[in-house]
Design a protein around this motif. Structure first.
Motif, PDB file in Angstrom:
ATOM      1  N   GLU A 166      -5.639 -15.650  -7.331  1.00 49.36           N
ATOM      2  CA  GLU A 166      -5.683 -14.550  -8.171  1.00 49.36           C
ATOM      3  C   GLU A 166      -6.485 -13.221  -7.551  1.00 49.36           C
ATOM      4  N   VAL A 167      -6.720 -13.334  -6.378  1.00 43.36           N
ATOM      5  CA  VAL A 167      -7.368 -12.187  -5.551  1.00 43.36           C
ATOM      6  C   VAL A 167      -6.049 -11.346  -5.162  1.00 43.36           C
ATOM      7  N   PRO A 168      -6.076 -10.006  -5.374  1.00 48.84           N
ATOM      8  CA  PRO A 168      -4.888  -9.104  -5.122  1.00 48.84           C
ATOM      9  C   PRO A 168      -4.909  -8.889  -3.594  1.00 48.84           C
ATOM     10  N   MET A 169      -3.900  -9.007  -3.241  1.00 50.79           N
ATOM     11  CA  MET A 169      -3.761  -8.951  -1.390  1.00 50.79           C
ATOM     12  C   MET A 169      -3.085  -7.523  -1.376  1.00 50.79           C
ATOM     13  N   ARG A 170      -3.566  -6.853  -0.208  1.00 57.78           N
ATOM     14  CA  ARG A 170      -3.022  -5.492   0.233  1.00 57.78           C
ATOM     15  C   ARG A 170      -1.734  -5.554   1.004  1.00 57.78           C
ATOM     16  N   SER A 171      -0.831  -6.316   0.442  1.00 56.32           N
ATOM     17  CA  SER A 171       0.487  -6.446   1.093  1.00 56.32           C
ATOM     18  C   SER A 171       1.346  -5.137   0.841  1.00 56.32           C
ATOM     19  N   ASP A 172       0.949  -4.167   0.176  1.00 53.79           N
ATOM     20  CA  ASP A 172       1.669  -2.967  -0.150  1.00 53.79           C
ATOM     21  C   ASP A 172       0.870  -1.686   0.740  1.00 53.79           C
ATOM     22  N   MET A 173      -0.120  -2.117   1.606  1.00 56.28           N
ATOM     23  CA  MET A 173      -0.708  -1.307   2.275  1.00 56.28           C
ATOM     24  C   MET A 173      -0.558  -1.387   3.933  1.00 56.28           C
ATOM     25  N   SER A 174      -0.641  -0.299   4.915  1.00 62.75           N
ATOM     26  CA  SER A 174      -0.508  -0.536   5.946  1.00 62.75           C
ATOM     27  C   SER A 174      -1.479  -1.340   7.006  1.00 62.75           C
ATOM     28  N   PHE A 219     -12.093  11.382  -0.332  1.00 66.11           N
ATOM     29  CA  PHE A 219     -11.334  10.919   0.825  1.00 66.11           C
ATOM     30  C   PHE A 219     -10.993   9.637   0.633  1.00 66.11           C
ATOM     31  N   GLN A 220     -11.582   8.854   0.008  1.00 64.43           N
ATOM     32  CA  GLN A 220     -11.416   7.347  -0.232  1.00 64.43           C
ATOM     33  C   GLN A 220     -10.022   7.268  -1.089  1.00 64.43           C
ATOM     34  N   GLU A 221      -9.952   8.173  -2.125  1.00 61.42           N
ATOM     35  CA  GLU A 221      -8.586   8.369  -2.783  1.00 61.42           C
ATOM     36  C   GLU A 221      -7.501   8.851  -1.931  1.00 61.42           C
ATOM     37  N   ASP A 222      -7.743   9.949  -0.981  1.00 54.21           N
ATOM     38  CA  ASP A 222      -6.726  10.263  -0.172  1.00 54.21           C
ATOM     39  C   ASP A 222      -5.987   9.224   0.783  1.00 54.21           C
ATOM     40  N   ALA A 223      -7.349   8.358   1.290  1.00 48.35           N
ATOM     41  CA  ALA A 223      -6.860   7.176   2.191  1.00 48.35           C
ATOM     42  C   ALA A 223      -5.966   6.224   1.240  1.00 48.35           C
ATOM     43  N   ARG A 224      -6.243   5.911   0.075  1.00 50.94           N
ATOM     44  CA  ARG A 224      -5.384   4.929  -0.546  1.00 50.94           C
ATOM     45  C   ARG A 224      -4.089   5.378  -0.907  1.00 50.94           C
ATOM     46  N   ILE A 225      -3.870   6.591  -0.911  1.00 47.80           N
ATOM     47  CA  ILE A 225      -2.421   7.083  -0.930  1.00 47.80           C
ATOM     48  C   ILE A 225      -1.872   6.994   0.213  1.00 47.80           C
ATOM     49  N   LEU A 226      -2.617   7.481   1.493  1.00 49.28           N
ATOM     50  CA  LEU A 226      -2.045   7.627   2.782  1.00 49.28           C
ATOM     51  C   LEU A 226      -1.441   6.185   3.156  1.00 49.28           C
ATOM     52  N   PHE A 227      -2.522   5.067   2.989  1.00 45.28           N
ATOM     53  CA  PHE A 227      -2.094   3.857   3.635  1.00 45.28           C
ATOM     54  C   PHE A 227      -1.129   3.205   2.803  1.00 45.28           C
ATOM     55  N   ASN A 228      -0.763   3.382   1.564  1.00 46.23           N
ATOM     56  CA  ASN A 228       0.070   2.676   0.868  1.00 46.23           C
ATOM     57  C   ASN A 228       1.381   2.728   1.314  1.00 46.23           C
ATOM     58  N   LEU A 229       2.148   1.818   1.614  1.00 49.68           N
ATOM     59  CA  LEU A 229       3.493   1.962   2.311  1.00 49.68           C
ATOM     60  C   LEU A 229       4.512   2.546   1.326  1.00 49.68           C
ATOM     61  N   GLU A 230       4.137   2.381  -0.037  1.00 54.48           N
ATOM     62  CA  GLU A 230       5.242   2.668  -0.916  1.00 54.48           C
ATOM     63  C   GLU A 230       4.875   4.283  -1.507  1.00 54.48           C
ATOM     64  N   THR A 231       3.874   4.945  -0.824  1.00 56.91           N
ATOM     65  CA  THR A 231       3.597   6.192  -1.215  1.00 56.91           C
ATOM     66  C   THR A 231       4.865   7.420  -0.760  1.00 56.91           C
ATOM     67  N   LYS A 232       5.267   8.109  -1.784  1.00 56.72           N
ATOM     68  CA  LYS A 232       6.192   8.944  -1.383  1.00 56.72           C
ATOM     69  C   LYS A 232       5.926  10.190  -0.554  1.00 56.72           C
ATOM     70  N   ILE A 238       9.962   0.260   9.142  1.00 58.33           N
ATOM     71  CA  ILE A 238      10.522   0.040   7.606  1.00 58.33           C
ATOM     72  C   ILE A 238      10.776   1.398   7.015  1.00 58.33           C
ATOM     73  N   PRO A 239      11.277   1.360   5.875  1.00 56.64           N
ATOM     74  CA  PRO A 239      11.476   2.745   5.139  1.00 56.64           C
ATOM     75  C   PRO A 239      10.202   3.186   4.498  1.00 56.64           C
ATOM     76  N   GLY A 240      10.092   4.496   4.380  1.00 57.16           N
ATOM     77  CA  GLY A 240       8.994   4.853   3.982  1.00 57.16           C
ATOM     78  C   GLY A 240       8.113   5.695   4.705  1.00 57.16           C
ATOM     79  N   ARG A 241       6.633   5.293   4.909  1.00 56.69           N
ATOM     80  CA  ARG A 241       5.816   6.187   5.583  1.00 56.69           C
ATOM     81  C   ARG A 241       5.932   6.940   6.722  1.00 56.69           C
ATOM     82  N   MET A 242       6.753   6.359   7.880  1.00 61.58           N
ATOM     83  CA  MET A 242       6.576   6.690   9.154  1.00 61.58           C
ATOM     84  C   MET A 242       7.932   7.967   9.183  1.00 61.58           C
TER      85      MET A 242
END
Length: 396
Positions: A377-385, A166-179, A69-73
């Protein structure tokens, strides 16, 4: 050119994309167009996925692969970017074998059993705090994330008070939409932190895993930093999401929750079934053929990239009849959630121990646990790897 691109949209929060199940019913291996136009393959069948993961003719080196998919890889393919030494997950033998040999003894079943009393203590402490604060609560913030974070910090010798970084860094790294630029900055931030920590452990070693590796003298500081990066991020992110999503799955399947709550002796079986049914690694793994390989009658040419859908493979009825249904009494051993072959997750026994302790403790302490919002109403992590829930509002 194939019209098929990797299906990513989940229509029901606990199920993989419907298209993956339909593809698996048609055949275990399909042509797939990758994000950069490369024509490779998608594996959805259990036997085919297991065969690819076990076959040394498939490489795990990122520079050989194309992004599904486009993005992280694309990050790994940027000019000038290289994975730090010690990030052995993305290496092949003999490099991979060297790192794996140094670490395997740290994660044996026996060593993880020895950690269980401390895991139970950490679990009870967090339940005490959550109960004292009173309902409602965000189960992710109060329970699912801090327990594995604290356990891996203590195991590695990472100060827990530094977790926000490191939890914030992990959130950024595992987000599929991160630049890519933001991902690079997050990698640099965590590496700088760990490099400083390794230096301090060299000056003043303690009784922890990183100190042991420092004193072992077989790895450079740069390699130690890479190993620490992999273990720290993988060690808390995956189990945290299994605890959060697993609890959501139980709360939305009350009969399954009752079965585990009323009979904690089935915890081991229930954990394996939750691992299989939820399969939170919903993107990849990905491999690249280094020579021509035939899988399930399909010839995969050298240089072609293969994306594996573990959620689809773990629902394959040929291996797990009725696999689209959650059944905490099902013997689900043999699932591929931790991978298979030489790259099978090093920390799987630790993750299992944490879940075997945490789920029954949560249900025993709060037998009236329920969602504080509707399931929708529970937000799912569809935007994360790594799939899961961003938050899980609960009451009791």
């Amino acid at each position: 050119m194939s019209d098929l691109t990797l299906p990513m949209v989940r229509r029901r929060p606990l199920d993989p994309p419907d298209e993956l199940g339909e593809l698996r019913r048609q055949a275990p291996v399909h042509r797939l167009t990758f994000a950069d136009g490369h024509l490779g393959w998608l594996v959805t069948g259990y036997a085919a996925a297991r065969a690819v993961l076990a076959d040394p003719r498939f490489s795990n080196r990122p520079e050989r692969m194309h992004p599904p998919i486009p993005g992280r890889m694309e990050l790994a393919r940027r000019e000038g970017f290289r994975l730090p030494p010690g990030m052995f997950l993305r290496t092949d033998p003999p490099e991979h074998t060297r790192y794996r040999r140094l670490l395997t003894g740290q994660f044996t079943v026996r060593r993880m059993k020895a950690l269980e009393p401390r895991i139970a203590e950490i679990t009870e402490e967090h339940l005490d705090a959550m109960e004292a604060a009173g309902p409602p609560a965000d189960l992710v913030e109060a329970f699912a994330l801090p327990i594995p974070s604290l356990v891996i910090c203590e195991l590695l010798g990472v100060p827990y008070e530094d977790r926000a970084r490191f939890q914030e860094d992990a959130r950024i790294l595992f987000n599929l939409e991160t630049k890519a630029e933001d991902a690079l900055a997050a990698v640099g931030s965590t590496m700088a932190y760990l490099s400083d920590l390794i230096g301090r452990k060299r000056d003043k070693p303690d009784d922890d895993l990183l100190s042991g590796l420092v004193e072992g003298g077989e790895l450079t500081d740069e390699e130690l930093t890479g190993v620490g990066f992999l273990l720290l991020l993988a060690g808390h992110e995956t189990t945290a999401n299994m605890l959060g999503l697993g609890t959501y799955a139980l709360l939305t399947n009350p009969a399954q929750l009752a079965a585990l709550r009323d009979d904690p002796s089935i915890a081991e079986t229930a954990v394996e079934e939750l691992l299989r049914y939820l399969t939170i690694i919903h993107l990849g793994p990905v491999r690249s053929a280094v020579e021509d390989v035939e899988i399930e009658g399909v010839l995969i040419r050298a240089g072609e990239t293969v994306a594996l859908s573990l959620p689809a493979a773990n629902r394959d009825p040929e291996r797990f009849p009725g696999g689209d249904t959650l059944d905490v009494t099902r013997p689900a051993t043999g699932h591929l959630t931790f991978g298979h072959g030489i790259h099978q997750c090093l920390g799987q026994q630790l993750a299992r121990a944490e879940m075997r302790i945490a789920y029954p403790a949560l249900l025993r302490r709060l037998p009236g646990l329920r969602l504080a919002v509707t399931p929708e109403e529970v937000p799912m992590r569809s935007d994360m790897s790594i799939y899961g829930v961003h938050r899980l509002p609960v009451t009791w």
